[in-house]
Structure formats: C-alpha cells, structure tokens
Write a protein that holds these residues in place. Structure first.
Motif, PDB file in Angstrom:
ATOM      1  N   PRO A   1       0.824  -1.219   0.000  1.00 38.01           N
ATOM      2  CA  PRO A   1       0.000   0.000   0.000  1.00 38.01           C
ATOM      3  C   PRO A   1       0.853   1.263   0.000  1.00 38.01           C
ATOM      4  N   THR A   2       0.424   2.253  -0.737  1.00 33.85           N
ATOM      5  CA  THR A   2       1.103   3.540  -0.756  1.00 33.85           C
ATOM      6  C   THR A   2       0.238   4.654  -0.175  1.00 33.85           C
ATOM      7  N   SER A   3      -1.021   4.366   0.079  1.00 31.47           N
ATOM      8  CA  SER A   3      -1.934   5.273   0.770  1.00 31.47           C
ATOM      9  C   SER A   3      -3.110   4.425   1.255  1.00 31.47           C
ATOM     10  N   PRO A   4      -3.987   4.978   2.083  1.00 28.50           N
ATOM     11  CA  PRO A   4      -5.147   4.186   2.517  1.00 28.50           C
ATOM     12  C   PRO A   4      -6.034   3.715   1.365  1.00 28.50           C
ATOM     13  N   THR A   5      -5.899   4.342   0.193  1.00 30.71           N
ATOM     14  CA  THR A   5      -6.753   3.981  -0.938  1.00 30.71           C
ATOM     15  C   THR A   5      -5.984   3.505  -2.168  1.00 30.71           C
ATOM     16  N   GLU A   6      -4.661   3.443  -2.094  1.00 27.64           N
ATOM     17  CA  GLU A   6      -3.885   3.006  -3.253  1.00 27.64           C
ATOM     18  C   GLU A   6      -2.869   1.941  -2.851  1.00 27.64           C
ATOM     19  N   ALA A   7      -2.673   0.970  -3.743  1.00 26.64           N
ATOM     20  CA  ALA A   7      -1.725  -0.108  -3.463  1.00 26.64           C
ATOM     21  C   ALA A   7      -1.415  -0.861  -4.744  1.00 26.64           C
ATOM     22  N   LEU A   8      -0.274  -1.561  -4.721  1.00 21.53           N
ATOM     23  CA  LEU A   8       0.010  -2.588  -5.710  1.00 21.53           C
ATOM     24  C   LEU A   8      -0.468  -3.898  -5.115  1.00 21.53           C
ATOM     25  N   VAL A   9      -1.395  -4.569  -5.798  1.00 19.11           N
ATOM     26  CA  VAL A   9      -1.942  -5.844  -5.326  1.00 19.11           C
ATOM     27  C   VAL A   9      -1.667  -6.878  -6.411  1.00 19.11           C
ATOM     28  N   GLU A  10      -0.965  -7.953  -6.044  1.00 17.84           N
ATOM     29  CA  GLU A  10      -0.600  -8.983  -7.021  1.00 17.84           C
ATOM     30  C   GLU A  10      -1.159 -10.344  -6.623  1.00 17.84           C
ATOM     31  N   TYR A  11      -1.498 -11.115  -7.649  1.00 14.68           N
ATOM     32  CA  TYR A  11      -1.717 -12.551  -7.483  1.00 14.68           C
ATOM     33  C   TYR A  11      -0.457 -13.228  -8.017  1.00 14.68           C
ATOM     34  N   THR A  12       0.181 -14.056  -7.173  1.00 14.51           N
ATOM     35  CA  THR A  12       1.457 -14.681  -7.511  1.00 14.51           C
ATOM     36  C   THR A  12       1.384 -16.183  -7.312  1.00 14.51           C
ATOM     37  N   GLU A  13       1.988 -16.931  -8.214  1.00 15.96           N
ATOM     38  CA  GLU A  13       2.150 -18.371  -8.044  1.00 15.96           C
ATOM     39  C   GLU A  13       3.619 -18.750  -8.132  1.00 15.96           C
ATOM     40  N   PHE A  14       4.010 -19.719  -7.296  1.00 16.07           N
ATOM     41  CA  PHE A  14       5.235 -20.482  -7.513  1.00 16.07           C
ATOM     42  C   PHE A  14       4.766 -21.841  -8.009  1.00 16.07           C
ATOM     43  N   SER A  15       4.871 -22.095  -9.285  1.00 15.25           N
ATOM     44  CA  SER A  15       4.373 -23.357  -9.838  1.00 15.25           C
ATOM     45  C   SER A  15       5.049 -23.625 -11.176  1.00 15.25           C
ATOM     46  N   GLU A  16       4.785 -24.796 -11.723  1.00 14.99           N
ATOM     47  CA  GLU A  16       5.439 -25.195 -12.967  1.00 14.99           C
ATOM     48  C   GLU A  16       4.803 -24.561 -14.189  1.00 14.99           C
ATOM     49  N   HIS A  17       3.478 -24.488 -14.199  1.00 14.00           N
ATOM     50  CA  HIS A  17       2.767 -24.098 -15.412  1.00 14.00           C
ATOM     51  C   HIS A  17       2.215 -22.680 -15.311  1.00 14.00           C
ATOM     52  N   LEU A  18       2.351 -21.938 -16.407  1.00 12.04           N
ATOM     53  CA  LEU A  18       1.805 -20.595 -16.484  1.00 12.04           C
ATOM     54  C   LEU A  18       0.301 -20.645 -16.723  1.00 12.04           C
ATOM     55  N   LEU A  19      -0.364 -19.512 -16.463  1.00 15.54           N
ATOM     56  CA  LEU A  19      -1.791 -19.386 -16.694  1.00 15.54           C
ATOM     57  C   LEU A  19      -2.025 -18.557 -17.957  1.00 15.54           C
ATOM     58  N   THR A  20      -3.259 -18.548 -18.405  1.00 12.61           N
ATOM     59  CA  THR A  20      -3.635 -17.652 -19.501  1.00 12.61           C
ATOM     60  C   THR A  20      -3.908 -16.269 -18.921  1.00 12.61           C
ATOM     61  N   PRO A  21      -3.872 -15.215 -19.744  1.00 13.67           N
ATOM     62  CA  PRO A  21      -4.204 -13.883 -19.223  1.00 13.67           C
ATOM     63  C   PRO A  21      -5.565 -13.837 -18.532  1.00 13.67           C
ATOM     64  N   ALA A  22      -6.542 -14.551 -19.084  1.00 12.95           N
ATOM     65  CA  ALA A  22      -7.867 -14.563 -18.460  1.00 12.95           C
ATOM     66  C   ALA A  22      -7.834 -15.233 -17.096  1.00 12.95           C
ATOM     67  N   GLN A  23      -7.035 -16.272 -16.960  1.00 15.45           N
ATOM     68  CA  GLN A  23      -6.941 -16.967 -15.669  1.00 15.45           C
ATOM     69  C   GLN A  23      -6.265 -16.099 -14.614  1.00 15.45           C
ATOM     70  N   TYR A  24      -5.218 -15.367 -15.016  1.00 12.12           N
ATOM     71  CA  TYR A  24      -4.585 -14.464 -14.052  1.00 12.12           C
ATOM     72  C   TYR A  24      -5.596 -13.421 -13.574  1.00 12.12           C
ATOM     73  N   ALA A  25      -6.327 -12.833 -14.505  1.00  4.80           N
ATOM     74  CA  ALA A  25      -7.307 -11.813 -14.141  1.00  4.80           C
ATOM     75  C   ALA A  25      -8.382 -12.391 -13.224  1.00  4.80           C
ATOM     76  N   GLU A  26      -8.791 -13.625 -13.494  1.00  2.00           N
ATOM     77  CA  GLU A  26      -9.803 -14.269 -12.655  1.00  2.00           C
ATOM     78  C   GLU A  26      -9.264 -14.507 -11.248  1.00  2.00           C
ATOM     79  N   LYS A  27      -8.028 -15.027 -11.154  1.00  2.07           N
ATOM     80  CA  LYS A  27      -7.430 -15.316  -9.847  1.00  2.07           C
ATOM     81  C   LYS A  27      -7.239 -14.032  -9.038  1.00  2.07           C
ATOM     82  N   LEU A  28      -6.742 -12.979  -9.688  1.00  2.22           N
ATOM     83  CA  LEU A  28      -6.545 -11.725  -8.980  1.00  2.22           C
ATOM     84  C   LEU A  28      -7.875 -11.121  -8.566  1.00  2.22           C
TER      85      LEU A  28
END
Length: 369
Positions: A190-217
């Motif tokens: 977070p950089t302010s009470p209303t702003e932040a960098l928020v990530e969904y991260t995996e340590f895994s073998e296989h990558l996801l599709t762009p749609a899957q990343y967006a869904e997970k996040l």
C-alpha cells in the motif's frame, strides 16, 4: 575478460548490454567512478524490452545507492495463512522497500545523458562488442533437478474507500486456492489508505492464460474485501526458480550477468539485493579484468534446491512459509531470503521447518533424475 587497462580512457572500456536492474546498477556505479563505458539497450516498445515492474528489498538502508529513488517503504510486514491466521512483524530499524523500474530507468538515463555516455538503442541479436557485460536473459538450462516459475499479475489500484494499512506490507496472503505442486498468494504494497500494488502470484510449474490471471486476482481482491476500485496500471512477470547452474557466456571478453547468470534467488525469485552486491564488486574491479562474484552461498543454494523439491512434489506448501515467519525472528527470515545469514542462523531457521517434509524432500533430491 581481457584487461582493457591502457586503452585511451576517452574511449569506452566496457559495453553494458541492457538497462534493467543489473545493467542500471552497474552503470550508476561506473558513472560515480568515472569509468568510461557505453550502453546498448532495447528500444522502448520492442517485444524484447523487459516489462515495467516493482523491485523490493529490505534492510536498514539502501538498496545500494538507490535509497533516494525508493518509491515507498514499510516498517511492518505480515504473512497470512490459508486459515486467516496473521503473522505480523515489526522491522525495527529495517524497512521493506519498493523501487519501480521506471523511476530507476529515468534517473539512470538522466545521469547518462549529463555524462555524455552513448546509449545505442537497438535489439542486439548477436554477441556484444567485447569487453562487455551482457545482462540479456537466456533460456533456463535443463541441468537442474527442479524448475518452477514465479509468475504474477498485479494491479496498481485505487479504492473507493480507505482499506489499506499504509504501515504494513503483506508479503504473502495464502487465502487463495493453492495449485498442486506449488503455492499461490496475494502480495500487497500500500502507498496510501486507498492506493496499493496488489498482485496474485504463483510459484508453480505451469503458467496461466491472461484470463486466468485476471480471474485469480479478481477472486483475491473480492476475498480480501478490497471493494470497488479502479485499476491505474498493471504489472506482469515470469521469473524462473531453478537449481540449475547457468553457464558462462563462453565468449571471449563477454561477462554474462543478471538473471541469465543465476542472480535470482532460486527459492524466492528475489534478485535486486544480490545485484547490488555484485555491482559493487564489478565496479571495484574496473578498469581491470572482470570476474563475477558468486551470487549466492553454496549452502543457501543447497537449501533452496531442497525447498524447490518440496514445493514441486507438494510436501511443502503455504504452511512452510507461514511457520518460518511465526517461529523465527523476522530479521533471521529476511536475512535468509537475502542470503546474508550465518551458518548458525541457517541451522536455527531450518530447525523450525517441518522435519518429515524436509527429510522427504532431501531424499527425493538424492534419487537419480
């Protein structure tokens, strides 16, 4: 590399290929030292150009000479288990810090322009002109036992109401479905009470599709109670996590450095602090011949290999990371992640790891490939 000593110092004694974290760190130090050099960098917009991203470090100061460029810092960190249990740690005189790639790039380029250093913007497809430090990525060698990937999608976002604690960085929030053979977590700076960098991260073998990343996040944002928000920018990345040994360039006068030389910590994907230590060592060697110092201690690489094996076969998961922070002083854990712990501290840390799972990972690693 051949010794450039004795060349006309009005001429570059070195070519730096790439202005990412590694190249920019070395260029900054050479500017301070007055060593003449030139840069070859991929033009903006080219597919070979590294995407914008946020680098994180920790400690009492720094990172390296880039303290004034730090975008934000936090005096506390927290880790959240799958069951919602929270481990919060006060860092004391330390800070967890973030530095955005665009801020570093602009600052380095301003200094290069003022110093009259040539920056050749082109895609270099062959060997660079020697002597050179080549920071371009290379394919991951197939010589390792384990290869996972740290891959992520992040939103820099603004919420409709205050929801973030600006004093606390969330390193790992495991309240998200876990993949087989790895872990998944949220990461919040977070950089302010209303702003932040928020990530969904995996340590895994296989990558996801762009749609899957967006869904997970999106699922993580909803589960975290972020509420209504607007996305200001995005960050994506794929970082190899491997116990493979990266070979030298094999080219006379060309020193390979960065992710393509094993600077990324295998069990975490962190590299920025390691690059600062190596940049200091390389700059101190010029204008003499360059030798790349080892990025990590051998015992840490062995420990990382065991952890990677345990993650890949499912014996280690989110509980492993949560308990590291729950059962150890925070400076010991962060020191281990940064590669600065002593053998005694490493033994104390490993004594808090799940014994059966670690022994099974060691046994699996000992089996023939």
């Amino acid at each position: 590399m051949p010794n450039p000593r004795g060349r006309d110092h009005a001429q570059p004694v070195l070519t730096i290929v790439g202005l990412g974290a590694a190249g920019a760190s070395l260029a900054w130090r050479l500017l301070d030292a007055g060593v003449p050099f030139e840069v070859v960098e991929v033009p903006a917009g080219a597919p070979e150009r590294s995407p914008e991203r946020t680098w994180s470090t920790w400690g009492p100061d720094g990172p390296g000479p880039f303290g004034p460029l730090v975008s934000a810092s936090w005096p506390r960190i927290r880790v959240v288990g799958r069951d919602g249990g929270v481990v919060t740690a006060d860092l004391g005189s330390w800070r967890y810090r973030s530095l955005h790639s665009t801020v570093l790039d602009r600052a380095v380029r301003r200094r290069l322009e003022r110093a009259g250093v040539a920056v050749h913007e082109r895609v270099l497809t062959g060997p660079p002109p020697a002597p050179a430090v080549d920071t371009r990525p290379v394919p991951v060698p197939a010589t390792g036992r384990t290869l996972l990937r740290q891959h992520f999608l992040g939103y820099r976002l603004r919420t409709a109401r205050p929801v973030f604690d600006v004093r606390t960085a969330t390193l790992m929030d495991f309240r998200t479905p876990q993949p087989a053979g790895g872990v998944a977590f949220g990461y919040v700076l977070p950089t302010s009470p209303t702003e932040a960098l928020v990530e969904y991260t995996e340590f895994s073998e296989h990558l996801l599709t762009p749609a899957q990343y967006a869904e997970k996040l999106g699922e993580y944002l909803q589960r975290s109670g972020i509420g209504a928000h607007e996305v200001l920018s995005t960050e994506t990345g794929v970082i190899p996590m491997t116990d493979a040994v990266f070979p030298a360039s094999g080219l006379p006068g060309v020193l390979r450095w960065g992710a393509g030389a094993g600077s990324v910590r295998p069990s975490t994907g962190y590299s920025f602090s390691t690059l600062q230590r190596q940049a200091d060592a390389l700059a101190a060697q010029l204008p003499g011949p360059l030798t790349l110092p080892p990025p990590h201690r051998r015992r840490h690489l062995l420990m990382d290999s065991v952890v990677l094996q345990g993650l890949a076969d499912g014996r280690l998961g989110d509980g492993f990371f949560v308990n590291l922070f729950r059962r150890n002083p925070v400076h010991r854990v962060l020191g281990f992640l940064d590669g600065t712990t002593t053998p005694a501290q490493d033994l104390a840390l490993m004594a808090t790891a799940p014994r059966a799972a670690m022994l099974a990972a060691v046994a699996a690693r000992a089996l023939p490939r």
